[in-house]
Scaffold this motif. Structure first.
Motif, short mmCIF file in Angstrom:
data_model
loop_
_atom_site.label_atom_id
_atom_site.label_comp_id
_atom_site.label_asym_id
_atom_site.label_seq_id
_atom_site.Cartn_x
_atom_site.Cartn_y
_atom_site.Cartn_z
N THR A 1 0.75 -1.21 0.17
CA THR A 1 0.07 0.10 0.21
C THR A 1 0.76 1.24 -0.06
O THR A 1 2.03 1.43 0.81
N SER A 2 0.55 2.22 -0.75
CA SER A 2 1.14 3.67 -0.88
C SER A 2 0.31 4.32 0.17
O SER A 2 -1.12 4.47 -0.10
N VAL A 3 0.71 4.99 0.96
CA VAL A 3 0.04 5.79 1.96
C VAL A 3 0.67 7.41 1.82
O VAL A 3 1.74 7.67 2.31
N LYS A 4 -0.40 8.30 1.69
CA LYS A 4 -0.09 9.86 1.75
C LYS A 4 -0.90 10.91 2.33
O LYS A 4 -2.24 10.17 2.21
N VAL A 5 -0.43 12.05 2.82
CA VAL A 5 -1.21 12.92 3.14
C VAL A 5 -1.63 13.80 1.91
O VAL A 5 -0.53 14.07 1.31
N ASP A 6 -2.90 14.06 1.85
CA ASP A 6 -3.03 14.65 0.39
C ASP A 6 -3.92 16.03 0.65
O ASP A 6 -5.35 15.99 0.15
N GLY A 7 -3.65 16.82 1.42
CA GLY A 7 -4.05 18.28 1.48
C GLY A 7 -5.01 18.32 2.81
O GLY A 7 -5.06 17.30 3.69
N THR A 8 -6.27 19.04 2.93
CA THR A 8 -6.79 19.02 3.85
C THR A 8 -8.50 19.35 3.45
O THR A 8 -8.55 19.69 2.15
N ALA A 9 -9.40 19.33 4.35
CA ALA A 9 -10.72 19.59 4.05
C ALA A 9 -11.55 20.24 5.16
O ALA A 9 -11.14 20.07 6.41
N ARG A 10 -13.02 20.54 4.87
CA ARG A 10 -13.78 20.67 5.92
C ARG A 10 -14.88 19.92 5.83
O ARG A 10 -15.38 19.65 4.89
N VAL A 11 -15.11 19.17 6.91
CA VAL A 11 -16.22 18.01 6.77
C VAL A 11 -17.05 18.12 8.24
O VAL A 11 -16.49 18.22 9.20
N ALA A 12 -18.39 18.52 8.00
CA ALA A 12 -19.09 18.76 8.93
C ALA A 12 -18.73 19.80 9.99
O ALA A 12 -18.88 19.72 11.21
N GLY A 13 -18.20 20.85 9.32
CA GLY A 13 -17.75 22.08 10.04
C GLY A 13 -16.47 21.99 10.76
O GLY A 13 -16.05 22.65 11.50
N ARG A 14 -15.83 20.76 10.55
CA ARG A 14 -14.48 20.41 11.08
C ARG A 14 -13.33 20.56 10.40
O ARG A 14 -13.41 20.32 9.24
N ASP A 15 -12.34 20.93 10.70
CA ASP A 15 -10.96 20.79 9.99
C ASP A 15 -10.55 19.64 9.92
O ASP A 15 -10.41 18.73 11.07
N ALA A 16 -10.08 19.07 8.83
CA ALA A 16 -9.60 17.62 8.71
C ALA A 16 -8.47 17.45 7.84
O ALA A 16 -8.23 18.20 6.86
N TYR A 17 -7.69 16.60 7.96
CA TYR A 17 -6.49 16.15 6.95
C TYR A 17 -7.00 15.03 6.16
O TYR A 17 -8.07 14.48 6.64
N LYS A 18 -6.53 14.96 4.87
CA LYS A 18 -6.99 13.68 3.84
C LYS A 18 -5.70 12.82 3.91
O LYS A 18 -4.76 13.01 3.20
N LEU A 19 -6.14 11.86 4.12
CA LEU A 19 -5.26 10.59 4.08
C LEU A 19 -5.63 9.68 2.79
O LEU A 19 -6.76 9.26 2.81
#
Length: 409
Positions: free
Chosen positions: A202-220
């Motif tokens: 498996t290749s695993v990366k952090v790919d930026g950020t997002a807002r989900v349900a009003g919360r700050d989140a990282y995208k894995l």
């Protein structure tokens, strides 16, 4: 877009040299399931993400996985949007009826969680969820004119179907002193399984950020390093930047197009739910089915308890696979093999009223060194049933299944 740090070299095959939280996230699990139950247990879809990418401190993939593993959210409530697009044929509701019957072992209560679980196999659904520690959880499936609730409160597990006014009562199994008995329907449930499957394929990366349900989140983002043979394209997990709780889970197929699986919170609160949220008393006039009675009259082994992490439907999987299927291959190309005990496979044609022939017409006839068989395909999980009764199933292409059958294993 916020700064982040990609990490394409995360090694998850040797868990012994990692911190305890990392080991927990890196446990290997085969990303396959048994025919029929696979569709029922995958379920979920588009949660609405807020616009705008938050500016968060950079983080490596390993640090983010550790953050997920160390997350210890005990109290929450919220709404989860769920759906699935497996590409199953439209049988006018027949497939749901067949799967529901298998899940509850024949005629039984419509409030049995194993029955309701199959409804997440297709379409869009709304769930309301609540939790207060290890011993209290509630999930409600909101329908157009009815509601189904699964409540775990201490040693009791209650299922209630308002449409039929039926109640199902069972007990929560204990493992290591912890109870986590619930329908597997939140982003965390699916993220946990995906991370267990993240081995050295498996290749695993952090790919930026997002807002989900009003919360700050990282995208894995997880991807197979070698895409050949697998039907999985990528898995994206939005991780709450503060708590480490997965807020959204999306699985896209290698063939492209819409997500096969996508689950996410549209609303979430980490305040403790009111104690009354988990209270349940069977309504007046409701038909109550006790778990031990539904499983065969209370004889030895008849009573089925929901075990932590297993979720309703695990009993059906065990029944189909016996002590557990044999596994061929590794990682994303893993294939489960089991003996159905039924010789003759699926007939390719039949007379009027022959269900076997009808089901056979939905698959593709194949042949090879193993003999003949029928492949049933979805956008994610494919299964080969051979004429000698063997079943090969996995998130792999038809060609990989035939190759596995030809190996004679």
């Amino acid at each position: 877009m916020a700064p982040y740090e990609s990490d394409d070299s995360v090694h998850t095959g040797d868990a012994d040299g990692l911190p305890s939280g990392r080991r927990r996230a890196a446990r290997y699990a085969v990303p396959v399931a048994v025919v029929g139950v696979a569709a029922a247990t995958i379920g979920l879809v588009p949660a609405l993400a807020d616009s705008g990418d938050p500016d968060l401190p950079k983080i490596t993939a390993q640090q983010l996985i550790e953050k997920i593993a160390q997350s210890d959210v005990q109290q929450l409530s919220g709404t989860v949007k769920v759906s699935a697009d497996l590409g199953l044929p439209d049988l006018g509701g027949l497939e749901s009826g067949l799967m529901s019957g298998a899940a509850r072992g024949g005629d039984g209560s419509s409030a049995d969680p194993g029955t309701k679980l199959t409804e997440l196999a297709a379409g869009t659904h709304t769930l309301r969820v609540a939790a207060d520690g290890e011993d209290r959880q509630k999930i409600s499936l909101i329908e157009s004119a009815a509601e189904y609730s699964l409540v775990h409160n201490g040693k009791d597990v209650w299922g209630y179907d308002s449409k039929s006014n039926e109640v199902y009562h069972g007990t929560a199994a204990e493992s290591g002193g912890k109870h986590r008995d619930r329908m597997p329907a939140t982003p965390k449930d699916f993220a946990d399984e995906a991370l267990k499957a993240a081995d050295d394929t498996t290749s695993v990366k952090v790919d930026g950020t997002a807002r989900v349900a009003g919360r700050d989140a990282y995208k894995l983002v997880l991807r197979p390093k070698h895409a050949s043979g697998t039907t999985v394209g990528a898995i994206s997990i939005a991780v709450d930047a503060k708590t480490g709780l997965p807020l959204k889970f999306t699985l896209t197929p290698a063939s492209g197009g819409a997500a096969v699986v996508d689950a996410g919170f549209t609303r979430i609160s980490f305040a403790r739910p009111a104690a009354s949220t988990f209270d349940f008393t069977p309504p007046k006039g409701a038909k109550v089915t006790e778990e031990k009675d539904a499983r065969g009259g209370g004889g030895k082994g008849a009573e089925r308890s929901w075990k932590p992490g297993a979720g309703p439907g695990a009993g059906a999987r065990q029944g189909l696979a016996g002590a557990g299927p044999k596994v061929l291959g590794k990682g994303w190309n893993s294939i489960a093999v089991l003996d159905s005990g039924s010789k003759g496979g699926i007939p390719s044609s039949s007379g009027k009223g022959d269900l076997g022939g009808f089901l056979g017409s939905l698959g593709d006839s194949v042949s090879g060194k193993f003999g003949k068989g029928t492949v049933f395909s979805t956008r994610l999980v494919n299964a080969l049933i051979t004429d000698d009764g063997k079943v090969y199933v996995g998130a792999v292409t038809k060609g990989e299944l035939v190759k596995a059958a030809n190996s004679g294993q």
